[in-house]
Scaffold this motif. Structure first.
Motif: not given
Length: 335
Positions: A40-42, A71-77, A135-138, A288-289
């Motif tokens: 995520m940082l990279f 982003l929303r698709f990634g969170i749902a998964l 990061a996922s929660a953020a 996705f994220l």
């Protein structure tokens, strides 16, 4: 026919920005695998290096789409990581521990943010990232909270901060567990309840022992499961205070990506999903994220993040220290 033409036109609009975001995500993944730093940082740093593309007519629409919808698709998964069996397997004490630390940490973060002069939603964002799954929660909370001029800047800062702190925690928290002479299962509860991101929890846990790693992973997944009720609470607070979602409308009580998260968690709990499918969906969620955070990086500028000052940094460090002290205290007096 007209509808098909509109779809084709929309596809042509978003494709350049989407492709650029995928390329940045792939580069970030390559660097992460070879140098060991959080992906995520990279993705954020590479995206910010290409921020000029977000102002370009060809890429702007696709970057906006990626930062929002992908982003929303990634969170749902993410729901495919959770099963009810995992949550109940360790007994009721870890469940109560996780619920308590999430509620208390977010509450304290909101209070601390207001005392430091920040919007309470920033406290929810940083507190949720610290208490739940980094990061996922953020990203999930950012998608649920109302739009405001500093929202993307706050989200990016939170992702960068929590990713850096999670890496530090992966190295230092096993040392804390050894210093307090925690038995393997209790050490797993400590690591799973305090380290921010799932990958760092796995790394820290299995660096100590298999039992510690297994326990830490399950406790961490309990924290991930708290993402859904926290998103619902954030949406309720937003609605009660009359905040809008940036389109002039109040945000839904239960966002569709949260519904998807719940549905997938329920499906995964049946035990009917093959392991290869679970792995594939988890990998897709991660991709996705990473793609979405690449797009978010392209929507900001490094000089904007540099202007946040020292207070947000102190807030996030303080939240992490508070979480460690809280968990160690509960483990000492209750487990």
């Amino acid at each position: 026919m007209i509808k098909l033409m509109n779809i084709n036109q929309r596809t042509r609009e978003i494709l350049p920005g989407l492709v650029v975001s995928v390329v940045v995500a792939a580069a970030a993944t390559f660097l992460s695998e070879h140098y060991g730093a959080p992906v995520m940082l990279f993705a954020l740093l590479l995206g910010m290096g290409l921020n000029f593309l977000s102002a370009d007519g060809k890429c702007k629409a696709g970057i906006e789409f990626t930062a929002r919808s992908v982003l929303r698709f990634g969170i749902a998964l993410l729901g495919m990581r959770i099963t009810l069996g995992q949550i109940t397997g360790l007994g009721w004490k870890p469940v109560v521990l996780v619920m308590s630390l999430v509620v208390v940490t977010i509450f304290i973060s909101v209070v601390a943010a207001k005392l430091l002069g920040f919007n309470k939603f920033f406290g929810m964002l940083t507190g949720g990232a610290t208490a739940i799954c980094g990061a996922s929660a953020a990203l999930a909370l950012s998608a649920a909270l109302p739009n405001h001029p500093q929202k993307e800047k706050a989200t990016l800062f939170t992702v960068i901060g929590v990713s850096a702190l999670s890496t530090v925690a992966m190295i230092t928290y096993p040392m804390i567990a050894k210093w307090f002479d925690l038995v393997p299962q209790i050490a797993g509860v400590f690591l799973g309840a305090t380290i921010h991101d799932v990958a760092q929890v796995v790394g820290a846990g299995y660096s100590m022992s298999t039992e510690t790693g297994d326990t830490a992973t399950v406790v961490k997944l309990m924290r991930v499961a708290m993402l859904l009720p926290v998103i619902v609470c954030a949406a309720m607070i937003t609605r009660m205070q009359g905040a809008e979602d940036g389109t002039g409308q109040r945000p839904p009580l239960l966002p569709m990506f949260a519904v998807g998260f719940l549905v997938l968690a329920c499906i995964n709990s049946t035990g009917w999903v093959p392991a290869i499918v679970q792995t594939g969906i988890n990998d897709l969620s991660r991709w996705f994220l990473v793609i979405a955070i690449s797009a978010l990086g392209m929507k900001t500028q490094l000089k904007e993040l540099a202007s946040v000052g020292v207070k947000p940094i102190l807030l996030m460090i303080g939240e992490s220290i508070f979480l460690v002290v809280l968990v160690l205290t509960i483990l000492h007096f209750w487990f």
